[in-house]
Design an enzyme around this catalytic site. Structure first.
Site, PDB file in Angstrom:
ATOM      1  N   LYS A 107       0.862  -1.194   0.000  1.00 12.79           N
ATOM      2  CA  LYS A 107       0.000   0.000   0.000  1.00 12.79           C
ATOM      3  C   LYS A 107       0.885   1.227   0.000  1.00 12.79           C
ATOM      4  CE  LYS A 107      -4.446   0.927   0.300  1.00 12.79           C
ATOM      5  NZ  LYS A 107      -5.554   0.019  -0.021  1.00 12.79           N
TER       6      LYS A 107
HETATM    7  N1  GLU Z   1      -7.176   0.378  -3.254  1.00 13.72           N
HETATM    8  C1  GLU Z   1      -7.987  -0.765  -3.495  1.00 13.72           C
HETATM    9  C2  GLU Z   1      -8.033  -1.665  -2.267  1.00 13.72           C
HETATM   10  O1  GLU Z   1      -7.837  -1.223  -1.167  1.00 13.72           O
HETATM   11  C3  GLU Z   1      -7.585  -1.482  -4.776  1.00 13.72           C
HETATM   12  C4  GLU Z   1      -6.240  -2.105  -4.768  1.00 13.72           C
HETATM   13  C5  GLU Z   1      -5.788  -2.649  -6.121  1.00 13.72           C
HETATM   14  O2  GLU Z   1      -6.587  -2.708  -7.034  1.00 13.72           O
HETATM   15  O3  GLU Z   1      -4.617  -3.015  -6.203  1.00 13.72           O
HETATM   16  O4  GLU Z   1      -8.344  -2.813  -2.344  1.00 13.72           O
END
Ligand code: GLU
Length: 471
Positions: A107
């Site tokens: 993240k």
């Molecule tokens: N930000 C989204 C999540 O928390 C999508 C993550 C992604 O598609 O890699 O799942």
């Protein structure tokens, strides 16, 4: 109860982890290896804007590399800090394992208030942040693939992809370095609404499990259910829009930054969204009554509560007063570990974040595969499938001696294009994962909730993957 102190987001995720790991046959060493965040890179960079240098702080945390690339969004918000990014990276590891998206967890976040900057300034900041991550392989098609999250969307992903391409001019798979891109920049149909669509599929599947519906104290189907939504961003808007226009649900309240709007007969979500964009708030919307204390509305009577904004909004201070029968965590971490305990003991069903909002990363997975294969889904098969269906219907009509209905023909002749295939893959993923959580929960009396079941399933898969690596 309220005298207990609220853990941080990271501690909350760890507490849920600890509860589930104690139910799994795993060595303490491997459990610890899975729990910790592998690395968190912090970058402070300067960008010249408005005649002066402004310094920004950003993070990219990698929780687990048992599968690569690692995957997870990048958020732009003032709430961003290391604890938050690490908690979110851990959730990505578990989420990907649960829905079988073949990624590790990561993240990113940038500490910024995007509303304070003009679009061309945000572009400069985004490109500079991306540059810092790309040069350390923290954005890379085979190592680390970001996506949108709070405060970011297609626009930022297009800039990131372009920045990667500029720094890797001969990389044929450059498009696969980030997902959630616009369609004309290598994106996939259905990605924007994927998380909200996933929430809808999750609720549809919940209502197919009559034992779970009974436990929640609800009955019947999704149609007519009264829903409160917190946060009308990309996820909240799409979930509310699909549930109200396709499943017959009533959105009885929407909570936003500037307060909440309530209408027991149901709110028209598209009209509210138009109002929200034009007025930068829900206040003054003519289709509902306005109240300024939005957080109080989380406690209002309803069948289903959809927190789709921030982590920690349902916590030790308000958990006892939440009246919803079902809470579906469209955001990451909206219910703290303490609140989870209180609500689970009270019989509230919580459909956990790592499952409920997995639609986003699921369709990101499809986009990444599309980018690596350099061809849109359905391009080769669509016509062939349509003509086979024609032959079949002609033969059927000949055998039964009468024509089949035009409506049937129209549906049956249309071969599946990218959107149909994305929806089919997403629905299958959401249904299968729910069934696994349900079966795990119902078959082990030590597992007290869907969340613990989700953790047990995810952690077992991650542990198996580490064991296969020889760790
Ligand atoms: N930000 C989204 C999540 O928390 C999508 C993550 C992604 O598609 O890699 O799942």
């Amino acid at each position: 109860m309220t005298s207990r102190t609220e853990p941080t987001f990271r501690e909350s995720v760890n507490m849920m982890f600890d509860k589930a790991i104690s139910l799994i046959d795993i060595s303490p060493g491997l459990a610890q290896k899975i729990k910790v965040c592998n690395s968190t890179y912090t970058v402070r960079f300067g960008v010249k804007l408005r005649g002066d240098i402004h310094t920004f702080t950003g993070y990219r945390s990698v929780h687990s590399e048992h599968k690569e690339p690692v995957k997870g969004g990048i958020r732009f918000a003032t709430s961003v800090n290391q604890d938050e990014v690490e908690a979110l990276a851990a959730l990505m590891t578990y989420k990907c394992a649960l829905v079988e998206a073949p990624f590790g967890g990561s993240k990113g976040g940038l500490h910024i208030d995007p509303t304070q900057w003009e679009p061309d300034e945000i572009e400069k900041i985004t490109r500079r942040f991306a540059y810092e991550l790309i040069k350390r392989d923290l954005i890379h098609p085979s190592q680390n693939v970001p996506a949108p999250d709070m405060g970011t969307g297609e626009r930022e992903m297009a800039w990131i992809a372009d920045q990667f391409r500029r720094m890797n001019t001969s990389e044929i798979n450059a498009d696969a370095c980030v997902t959630g891109k616009p369609l004309n920049k290598g994106g996939i149909i259905g990605r924007v609404e994927a998380t909200g669509r996933g929430v809808q599929y999750a609720l549809q599947e919940f209502f197919r499990h009559k034992d779970d519906v009974k436990t929640s104290g609800l009955s019947g189907s999704l149609a007519g259910k009264r829903i409160i939504v917190q946060g009308l961003g990309n996820v909240g808007y799409h979930a509310a829009h699909f549930l109200s226009t396709e499943d017959g649900c009533k959105i009885t309240a929407v909570i936003e930054r500037d307060g909440a709007v309530i209408n027991d007969d149901g709110i028209n979500i598209n009209q509210l969204q138009t109002h929200l964009i034009e007025n930068k708030g829900v206040k003054g919307f003519s289709g509902a009554n306005y109240v300024s204390n939005g957080s109080e509305i989380l406690e209002k009577d309803c069948d289903i509560l959809i927190p789709a904004a921030m982590e920690g909004v349902i916590n030790l201070s308000n958990a006892q007063r939440i009246k919803a029968n079902v809470i579906i965590e469209a955001a990451n971490g909206p219910v703290t570990a303490g609140a989870d305990e209180i609500l689970t003991a009270a019989g509230t069903i919580i459909i956990p974040d790592m499952y409920a909002n997995a639609g986003g990363v699921t369709v990101s997975y499809f986009e990444w595969v599309k980018n690596l294969s350099h061809i849109r889904f359905g391009r080769m098969q669509r016509r062939q499938q349509a003509s086979s269906n024609h032959i079949l219907v002609e033969e059927m009509e000949r055998l039964i001696g009468k024509p089949v209905s035009e409506d049937f023909k129209n549906k049956f002749f249309k071969g599946a294009g990218e959107l149909e295939l994305v929806r089919s893959g997403l629905e299958d993923t959401m249904c299968t994962a729910y069934q696994q959580m349900h079966d795990t929960w119902r078959s082990n009396e030590n597992i007290d909730s869907l969340r613990t079941a989700a953790y047990v399933l995810a952690l077992t898969k991650v542990a198996d993957s580490y064991r296969a690596l020889g760790l």
